[in-house]
Design an enzyme around this catalytic site. Structure first.
Site, PDB file in Angstrom:
ATOM      1  N   GLU A   1     -11.724   2.535   5.919  1.00 30.73           N
ATOM      2  CA  GLU A   1     -10.667   2.709   6.916  1.00 30.73           C
ATOM      3  C   GLU A   1     -10.619   4.197   7.274  1.00 30.73           C
ATOM      4  O   GLU A   1      -9.846   4.967   6.702  1.00 30.73           O
ATOM      5  CB  GLU A   1      -9.313   2.225   6.379  1.00 30.73           C
ATOM      6  CG  GLU A   1      -8.242   2.193   7.476  1.00 30.73           C
ATOM      7  CD  GLU A   1      -6.874   1.779   6.950  1.00 30.73           C
ATOM      8  OE1 GLU A   1      -6.372   0.733   7.369  1.00 30.73           O
ATOM      9  OE2 GLU A   1      -6.306   2.528   6.129  1.00 30.73           O
TER      10      GLU A   1
ATOM     11  N   GLU B   1       0.832  -1.212   0.000  1.00 31.57           N
ATOM     12  CA  GLU B   1       0.000   0.000   0.000  1.00 31.57           C
ATOM     13  C   GLU B   1       0.861   1.254   0.000  1.00 31.57           C
ATOM     14  O   GLU B   1       1.638   1.476   0.935  1.00 31.57           O
ATOM     15  CB  GLU B   1      -0.906   0.018   1.233  1.00 31.57           C
ATOM     16  CG  GLU B   1      -1.771   1.259   1.327  1.00 31.57           C
ATOM     17  CD  GLU B   1      -2.550   1.344   2.629  1.00 31.57           C
ATOM     18  OE1 GLU B   1      -3.595   2.015   2.646  1.00 31.57           O
ATOM     19  OE2 GLU B   1      -2.111   0.749   3.634  1.00 31.57           O
TER      20      GLU B   1
END
Length: 273
Positions: free
Chosen positions: A251, A152
């Site tokens: 998130e 990520e």
């Protein structure tokens, strides 16, 4: 139809962790993410998932350490992964082995491997070979279990000197490692902070098949997706147009903080889908 998962490490934070599963299911989620499951026995987590009809679709490999105490200490000290850190290869492999055990026990198909923070006075080029080697090891270990490894890009405002920041760099890493089960976790909040032009990034990278998971949050505050400068209604329509079939994880920090019902009250962005 887009699929959404609740990140139980960020959402429902107004509740004790054990109560977040029920709350997510009550709000209509069928899948969840957990940042760090290692403080709980896998059997206990599996029972909670089953009891509420939830699937775990993403967990993180440890940020450091290789047992519950060491992993907890790594989080507490602000570590953000060891994958790019020369000299810590044995720690990375031991920690990843624990993550893979949890993924198998919880039928979780994806493990996010955080790259780590580049040490002061060291450039990215110096540590990249370590990162490549560690990802190759992790992908090989996970392949036999049918598990994907995710990397990520994370913005350096939130994590200064984090190794991986841009989508193009992440996809270069994917190509260099050359493992079919290594993919990019595309967090649109981080993408907006670093690069912007998010819709065009989706159009560029989703068709490659190398994006294994997406996460969303509003920018710049990392609150609900409908708070801030990103037009998620439009971005979701782009994902539908591109026939994205993976999960989209929420998130984010609910804007209402630790008020009772804070997370549920902020789900207008989801209910409008």
């Amino acid at each position: 139809m887009l699929q959404f998962a609740a990140n139980l490490s960020w959402m429902y934070a107004e509740l004790p962790f054990d109560d977040r599963f029920e709350a997510a299911a009550r709000d209509g989620f069928t899948a969840v993410e957990i940042l760090s499951p290692y403080a709980w026995p896998a059997t206990e987590l599996a029972a909670r998932l089953k009891a509420h009809g939830l699937s775990l679709v993403l967990l993180n490999a440890p940020p450091g350490g290789s047992d519950a105490a060491g992993i907890d200490s790594a989080w507490a000290s602000g570590q953000k992964g060891t994958a790019c850190l020369p000299g810590r290869e044995a720690e990375f492999r031991a920690g990843f082995a624990v993550a893979l055990q949890y993924a198998q026990a919880l039928s979780c198909p994806r493990i996010h491997v955080m790259a780590g923070v580049v040490p002061g006075g060291v450039d990215r080029e110096t540590v990249q070979p370590t990162y490549i080697a560690n990802l190759g090891h992790a992908a090989a270990q996970a392949a036999g279990a049918g598990v994907e490894i995710l990397i990520e890009p994370i913005n350096t405002r939130d994590i200064p000197r984090f190794f991986l920041n841009r989508q193009d760099h992440a996809h270069e890493i994917i190509r260099e490692v050359g493992a079919a089960n290594l993919k990019v976790q595309m967090d649109l909040y981080h993408c907006q902070v670093v690069e912007g032009d998010v819709a065009m990034k989706l159009r560029k990278y989703i068709p490659t098949g190398h994006v294994g998971h997406i996460q969303v949050a509003g920018s710049p505050g990392r609150n609900e997706p409908d708070v801030g400068e990103l037009n998620y209604s439009y971005l979701f329509s782009v994902l539908e147009e591109l026939n994205y079939t993976g999960w989209i994880g929420g998130e984010y920090k609910p804007l209402r903080g630790d008020q009772a019902g804070a997370t549920s009250a902020g789900l207008g962005w989801l209910k409008s889908r």
